[in-house]
Each structure stands twice: as structure tokens, then as C-alpha cells.
Write an enzyme that holds these catalytic residues in place. Structure first.
Site, PDB file in Angstrom:
ATOM      1  N   CYS A  79      30.001 -22.970 -59.916  1.00  0.00           N
ATOM      2  CA  CYS A  79      30.342 -21.288 -60.476  1.00  0.00           C
ATOM      3  C   CYS A  79      31.802 -20.647 -61.086  1.00  0.00           C
ATOM      4  O   CYS A  79      31.974 -20.671 -62.413  1.00  0.00           O
ATOM      5  CB  CYS A  79      29.589 -20.926 -59.618  1.00  0.00           C
ATOM      6  SG  CYS A  79      28.724 -20.890 -57.930  1.00  0.00           S
ATOM      7  N   HIS A 113      22.400 -17.373 -61.139  1.00  0.00           N
ATOM      8  CA  HIS A 113      23.108 -18.810 -60.000  1.00  0.00           C
ATOM      9  C   HIS A 113      21.386 -19.259 -60.500  1.00  0.00           C
ATOM     10  O   HIS A 113      20.779 -18.002 -59.321  1.00  0.00           O
ATOM     11  CB  HIS A 113      23.147 -18.613 -58.788  1.00  0.00           C
ATOM     12  CG  HIS A 113      25.239 -17.948 -58.957  1.00  0.00           C
ATOM     13  ND1 HIS A 113      26.623 -18.777 -58.625  1.00  0.00           N
ATOM     14  CD2 HIS A 113      25.248 -16.855 -58.264  1.00  0.00           C
ATOM     15  CE1 HIS A 113      27.397 -18.178 -58.463  1.00  0.00           C
ATOM     16  NE2 HIS A 113      26.411 -16.679 -58.608  1.00  0.00           N
ATOM     17  N   GLN A 126      24.300 -31.239 -58.453  1.00  0.00           N
ATOM     18  CA  GLN A 126      23.374 -30.109 -58.680  1.00  0.00           C
ATOM     19  C   GLN A 126      22.999 -29.939 -59.660  1.00  0.00           C
ATOM     20  O   GLN A 126      23.774 -30.161 -60.647  1.00  0.00           O
ATOM     21  CB  GLN A 126      24.002 -28.297 -58.047  1.00  0.00           C
ATOM     22  CG  GLN A 126      24.265 -28.031 -56.730  1.00  0.00           C
ATOM     23  CD  GLN A 126      25.314 -27.254 -56.339  1.00  0.00           C
ATOM     24  OE1 GLN A 126      25.807 -26.515 -56.747  1.00  0.00           O
ATOM     25  NE2 GLN A 126      24.367 -26.263 -55.347  1.00  0.00           N
ATOM     26  N   ASP A 184      22.999 -27.274 -61.795  1.00  0.00           N
ATOM     27  CA  ASP A 184      23.054 -25.622 -61.925  1.00  0.00           C
ATOM     28  C   ASP A 184      23.671 -25.558 -62.891  1.00  0.00           C
ATOM     29  O   ASP A 184      23.232 -25.927 -64.094  1.00  0.00           O
ATOM     30  CB  ASP A 184      24.723 -25.748 -61.609  1.00  0.00           C
ATOM     31  CG  ASP A 184      25.162 -24.642 -60.384  1.00  0.00           C
ATOM     32  OD1 ASP A 184      24.424 -23.907 -60.185  1.00  0.00           O
ATOM     33  OD2 ASP A 184      26.079 -25.377 -59.805  1.00  0.00           O
ATOM     34  N   HIS A 230      24.203 -21.030 -65.207  1.00  0.00           N
ATOM     35  CA  HIS A 230      24.984 -19.897 -64.887  1.00  0.00           C
ATOM     36  C   HIS A 230      24.074 -18.817 -66.233  1.00  0.00           C
ATOM     37  O   HIS A 230      24.070 -19.445 -66.986  1.00  0.00           O
ATOM     38  CB  HIS A 230      26.104 -19.646 -64.494  1.00  0.00           C
ATOM     39  CG  HIS A 230      26.286 -19.951 -63.672  1.00  0.00           C
ATOM     40  ND1 HIS A 230      27.186 -21.384 -63.173  1.00  0.00           N
ATOM     41  CD2 HIS A 230      26.428 -19.804 -61.804  1.00  0.00           C
ATOM     42  CE1 HIS A 230      27.512 -22.379 -61.761  1.00  0.00           C
ATOM     43  NE2 HIS A 230      26.942 -21.157 -60.927  1.00  0.00           N
ATOM     44  N   ARG A 259      30.363 -31.479 -50.010  1.00  0.00           N
ATOM     45  CA  ARG A 259      30.371 -30.504 -48.948  1.00  0.00           C
ATOM     46  C   ARG A 259      30.455 -30.679 -48.086  1.00  0.00           C
ATOM     47  O   ARG A 259      29.926 -32.449 -47.686  1.00  0.00           O
ATOM     48  CB  ARG A 259      29.760 -29.354 -48.693  1.00  0.00           C
ATOM     49  CG  ARG A 259      29.327 -28.460 -50.323  1.00  0.00           C
ATOM     50  CD  ARG A 259      28.446 -27.244 -50.516  1.00  0.00           C
ATOM     51  NE  ARG A 259      28.066 -27.071 -51.440  1.00  0.00           N
ATOM     52  CZ  ARG A 259      27.250 -26.361 -51.759  1.00  0.00           C
ATOM     53  NH1 ARG A 259      26.016 -26.295 -51.039  1.00  0.00           N
ATOM     54  NH2 ARG A 259      26.954 -25.767 -53.004  1.00  0.00           N
ATOM     55  N   LYS A 285      17.655 -12.385 -54.779  1.00  0.00           N
ATOM     56  CA  LYS A 285      16.976 -13.818 -54.902  1.00  0.00           C
ATOM     57  C   LYS A 285      15.673 -13.805 -55.086  1.00  0.00           C
ATOM     58  O   LYS A 285      15.547 -13.872 -53.722  1.00  0.00           O
ATOM     59  CB  LYS A 285      18.503 -15.108 -54.727  1.00  0.00           C
ATOM     60  CG  LYS A 285      18.183 -15.127 -52.765  1.00  0.00           C
ATOM     61  CD  LYS A 285      18.750 -16.278 -52.486  1.00  0.00           C
ATOM     62  CE  LYS A 285      18.539 -16.181 -50.863  1.00  0.00           C
ATOM     63  NZ  LYS A 285      18.922 -17.229 -50.702  1.00  0.00           N
TER      64      LYS A 285
HETATM   65 ZN   LIG Z   1      26.697 -20.550 -58.835  1.00  0.00          ZN
END
Ligand SMILES: [Zn+2]
Ligand SMILES: [Zn+2]
Length: 589
Positions: A283, A460, A330, A332, A334, A312, A414
Site C-alpha cells: 500500500c 485495498h 499478493q 494487490d 488499490h 512477513r 470490508k
Molecule cells: Zn493495501
């Protein structure tokens, strides 16, 4: 019209969980009988059965489990009645001390003051327990002890390691049999087992646990998924971005990750006397691109996607194949948008998730997670607006939402998607989350039509979750029998005899020229063995060719799951292959 009668239901005398927990008592009593001096932990019913934890020097093996089962049957016949006695705290401890059950004495201390303390007894064996249980152990039920695993007392790594014996029980024999068959299928489809059988991936001690090495087979499948992923994102109006894996620590101070997720992050490394970190999330990188210049309302919504690899920390004890790892990619993206655009944007994400999940044959349930009771940031109005946008988005798509009251993140509501795989197991993978926090922390803005600076909303979202977890799930979902379009090797070319190798090589080249993943099996060896090997590898098509095929420009096509062979012009096979690839059909799944 004749009245429709409901099918006769065999009433279960007690709920399945009550039966299973009672059978765990029965198992404990058999273990006590066979292994004097054993100490007991806890023995609850769980999702598909029950377990009981034992502190026992001797490791229990498969033959021990069968011995325990026999003893259980004997005890159930001889001492079937389960009786409950209530005692006071002191009496409870006295009984347990007398029996040498130190874990249970500790368990008494965690029973809240004022709650009744009960023992359940059958025969000469009794156990501290709140119940409920079945009344008699000689009722008609069926059980099996399944396996043994290590488990720390109270899940605490500083406490002793106990032996956890798992078992299951059902009222009906056929239900037990069906469950055992299902368990066998779970074992056969384990992605770690298939991972080595099909040469898909590995992990290495030299590198450390939780880091996945994608072998050519699985990397080929991943490339096919990534192409699909990018195709669908391009159709949905996303643009790609790429961001670095390492950043100065100050970035994660601004984002708040250092304050809130430090235990997930790896220690800093020093570059020119500045601390840097590998990224735990993508992000902040996307935010920096947003902030690289002024933004106008005319540009919004911005949809930026990245297959971004993050790192992580996970305890080594919880690492699990591809499903729980320390480095993962990910899928991912946005979305930066105005509050007015939010519902449409969420609906777009739900549409995309639906498209991707159904392509793999996954069914799913969507959960709306609302404002948590504590520590949520943002005003009531902004929470109401975003939660309403999520609801409206689902309504636009005609998608039912289950409510997960208070399950939202501190930074916004979410929708989480739980998918159901071919074995009926649930996995949480896709998610779409509103965020009021990061735009605030990074002071994001756009210039609105009225010329004033406004704060965008950040969304996200992940469709697959992570490549590692999704693909691990996919291996088990398909049991390694991937659909044609993403299969690691899509067709094997098999010559009937050595002299037909040239024709096979020619077909291989033609298929490769069309970007199909094929392999000509030209090593010396019998055709039937090559067919067997291709079947073992779950290759969707085997193209068998001999003199006649070479002469006529045909191939004998065998599908992965059938014995029949269909001779067709090579062009016809090409058409079929093109069609299966373009439609990303589940045929041959
Ligand atoms: Zn994010
Ligand atoms: Zn009990």
C-alpha cells in the site's frame, strides 16, 4: 395433488458434538486402563470429530490406536452408563490430586468462581468436565481413532508437549465411511504431497522455512494465472504499477505499520547509516505514486494493480507448505476514489472476484464486516457511508451478504469472501476493504470540481489473496488435475515407435509456435509406459502418433481421464486446444 411427505428422518438421540465429546471420554478411559500413570489434558469435540491430549512417555503409534479402540469397545459394553456428580472446588482438587492429574488440577483453577464443578463417570473412570454427554456408551454409534500429533499444554510453547489423539464418531456407519473416504481424499490431495509428486515446488533448509521455490511446472501454471489476472484487470480498467521491495523505515512510520505491525516485520537493515525494511505490504508504495503529483477529481477513480511480493514474519511452528509462508506475492490493487464513486468501485471489485472465482469452479460466501466496537478511527458518518456503499455494491450485483458484526478493520469496513473448494472446505482468500486511515496519515488529496482539496477514499483489494496461498489451494481443489488452460504441461506427444519421433517433433514445434506448453516424450521406452507417465503427471491430452497419423496429418487424442482414443486431423486438435484456452474452460478439470 397428493400431499408430499417429508422423507423419514432418523432422529439422532444426541447432537453429533455431544456424541463425539463422549467418545473422547471413552477413549481417555481406555488409555487410562492401558497406560497406567497417563496424565490428561483437554478432550473436546471439534469440527470433524474430537481429540484428547495425553501426557504419556511412550509415543503412541498406529497399532496402539487399534488397541485403544478395542479397549474402548470393551469398556462401552461393560460400563455404559455415564453419570454426573457435582462437587465443590476443594473436593474436585482432592480427587484429581489423588488420581495424580496435575493438568486437571490446574484446569479447576480456571473454572470461574460460582460455576458448578462436575465430574462425569463411567465404570471406574471419571473426568472433570462440564458436559453434556450421552447417557449411555452402548448406544448404536461408530467411531475411529485417526492419528496422533504433538500439542503444547494450553497451546503454550513454554509448557510440556502432550500427545494429541484425534478421532471421529458418527451415529451411522455410512456417515463414518463417507467421512473416512473424504479424509483419504484430503491426504491424497495435500498440496505438499502433490508438490513433490508432480514436481511443483520446494522449500529449502539453506534458505529457511516459508520461502517457496516454484519449479518449472508450477511456474508455468502461475504464468497462465497471471495472464488471466492481467487480462481481467485490464478489462476492468486497472493499470499496472511496480514498486520496490525495500524502503526506508520512515515510510512505515508514516504508514503506521511500524507502530501496529512491527511483530510482522523483519528487522531493519542499514544502508548508509539509515534503517531500511523489506516491505510487509504494498500500500505505501502505491500511495507514493499517487502523491507524486497533484490529483484532480477528473482523474478519479484510479485503479492500480501490482503482483507485489511482501515479507512477513510467521513463527516457524505455524508455517505450512504454500498456505502459510514468510514471503508471498499478493495480487494487490488499490483504488483511489471519491465517496460518490465508492459503491460503483466496490461493485466492480465484486464483479471481478466473481469472474475469477467461478473460472476455477469455486463457490463462495461474502461477509460484510462492520465497525469494530473498539479503536475504530473515522467518524460515524464516514463509517455509515462506506458500509452503505458496500451494501449497495452487493445489491447492484445481486450478491447476498452475511453479516460479520464488528469484524471490520480499525480503518474501515470490508467484505471478505470465503470460498468452498471441491472437498467442501472453506478458505478465506479475496477481500475488499475501505480505508479511511492511510489517506489521512499520508495526507492524500485531490482537487474537486469546486477547486477545494478533498480527501480520496482508498480501497485495498485482493482477488486471489496471495499467489502462494491461492495456488496451494488450487492444487488441492483440483487434486493436481488442472484445467487445460492453466495446466503446467498441456499435451504430451507420444510416438508409437521410435521412427515416429520426427512427426512428434514437428507437432511439438507447431504447438509451441502457438504458445501451447507441450512435451514430446521421445526417450527410448514403450508407448504404454509413456502414456502411464503422462497420466501420472495429470497432463490433459496425450497425442499418440504413428506411421498412419504421420501420413494423414492426424493424431490419436487421449484425454487424461478416459481410455478411449479419438483420431482427428491435427488441425482439429489445434482448434479444440485454442477453444479450451480462450474460454478458460473447466473442461478437463
Ligand atoms: Zn493495501
Ligand atoms: Zn466431558
Amino acid at each position: 395433488m397428493p400431499k408430499v411427505e417429508a422423507a423419514p428422518q432418523v432422529a439422532e438421540p444426541f447432537p453429533l458434538s455431544t456424541l463425539r465429546h463422549s467418545v473422547s471420554h471413552l477413549m481417555a478411559s481406555a488409555v487410562a486402563k492401558l497406560y497406567p500413570g497417563v496424565q490428561f489434558g483437554f478432550g473436546p469435540a471439534i469440527e470433524h470429530g474430537f481429540y484428547y491430549d495425553f501426557d504419556l512417555e511412550q509415543p503412541l503409534s498406529e497399532p496402539d490406536l487399534r488397541r485403544i479402540e478395542k479397549e474402548m469397545e470393551r469398556i462401552a459394553k461393560r460400563s455404559p452408563r455415564m453419570e454426573c456428580v457435582e462437587v465443590d472446588r476443594e473436593e474436585a482438587k482432592r480427587r484429581l490430586r489423588a488420581a495424580g492429574q496435575t493438568y486437571k488440577v490446574e484446569a479447576v483453577d480456571s473454572i470461574p468462581e460460582g460455576e458448578p464443578i462436575t465430574f462425569y463417570r463411567h465404570g471406574d473412570w471419571e473426568d472433570l468436565c462440564e458436559g453434556p454427554h450421552v447417557d449411555r456408551l452402548d448406544r448404536d454409534f461408530h467411531f475411529k481413532l485417526l492419528n496422533v500429533a504433538g500439542a503444547y499444554w494450553r497451546g503454550d510453547e513454554t509448557r510440556p508437549m502432550l500427545q494429541r489423539v484425534y478421532g471421529t464418531a458418527f451415529w451411522r456407519r455410512e456417515d463414518l465411511d463417507a467421512h473416512l473416504a473424504w479424509l483419504e481424499e484430503v491426504v491424497q490431495r495435500d498440496h505438499r504431497k502433490l508438490g513433490s509428486e508432480l514436481d511443483l515446488f520446494s522449500t529449502h533448509g539453506e534458505v529457511g522455512g516459508g520461502f517457496i521455490f516454484w519449479h518449472p511446472n508450477l511456474a508455468s501454471l502461475r504464468r497462465a494465472l497471471e495472464e488471466f489476472w492481467w487480462d481481467e484487470h485490464t478489462r476492468a480498467g486497472y493499470r499496472p504499477v511496480y514498486t520496490p521491495h525495500v524502503a526506508r523505515e520512515t515510510l512505515f512510520e508514516v504508514s503506521g505499520h511500524l507502530q501496529n505491525y512491527a511483530e510482522l516485520m523483519y528487522a531493519p537493515m542499514e544502508i548508509e547509516e539509515q534503517p531500511y525494511r523489506v516491505k510487509p505490504m504494498n500500500c505505501p508504495g502505491h500511495i507514493l505514486i499517487y502523491k507524486s503529483r497533484g490529483r484532480s477529481y477528473r482523474e478519479l477513480p484510479l485503479r492500480w494493480a501490482e503482483l507485489g511480493t511482501v515479507y512477513r514474519y510467521e513463527r516457524s511452528g505455524v508455517l505450512h507448505g504454500m498456505l502459510r509462508v514468510r514471503g508471498f506475492t499478493q495480487d494487490d490493487a488499490h483504488i483511489f476514489c471519491t465517496p460518490e464513486q465508492l459503491a460503483d468501485e466496490i461493485a466492480g471489485v465484486c464483479e471481478l472476484i466473481h469472474k475469477v472465482l467461478t473460472t476455477f469452479g469455486f463457490r463462495y460466501t461474502a461477509y460484510l464486516a462492520t465497525r469494530p466496537a473498539e479503536n475504530a478511527i473515522g467518524s460515524d458518518e464516514v463509517w455509515a457511508m462506506a458500509t452503505d456503499a458496500l451494501r449497495r455494491a452487493a445489491a447492484m450485483r445481486g450478491m447476498a451478504l452475511e453479516l460479520d458484526e464488528g469484524g471490520g478493520a480499525f480503518y474501515g469496513p470490508k467484505i471478505d469472501f470465503k470460498i468452498k473448494d471441491a472437498l467442501g472446505r472453506e478458505w478465506q482468500l479475496p477481500t475488499v476493504q475501505c480505508d479511511f486511515n492511510l489517506p489521512e496519515r499520508f495526507d492524500l488529496a485531490y482537487t474537486d470540481a469546486d477547486g477545494r482539496a478533498k480527501r480520496p477514499i482508498m480501497v485495498h483489494r485482493a482477488v486471489l489473496g496471495s499467489m502462494e496461498r491461492f495456488v496451494g489451494t488450487l492444487i488441492e481443489h483440483f487434486g493436481g488435475r488442472f484445467p487445460f488452460w492453466c495446466a503446467p504441461v498441456q499435451a504430451a506427444l507420444i510416438p508409437i515407435r521410435e521412427e515416429h519421433a520426427a512427426y512428434c517433433r514437428e507437432l511439438e514445434a507447431r504447438l509451441q509456435a502457438e504458445l501451447f506448453r507441450v512435451e514430446a516424450l521421445l526417450a527410448p521406452g514403450h508407448m504404454n509406459n509413456k502414456i502411464k507417465e503422462a497420466q501420472r503427471q495429470r497432463i490433459p491430452f496425450m497425442l499418440v502418433a504413428g506411421g498412419r497419423e504421420a501420413e494423414e496429418g492426424t493424431v490419436a487424442v487421449r484425454r487424461r481421464d478416459t481410455r478411449e482414443q479419438e483420431v482427428m486431423p491435427f488441425e482439429a486438435f489445434l482448434d479444440l486446444a485454442r477453444r479450451l484456452r480462450t474460454s478458460r474452460s473447466l473442461e478437463l478439470a
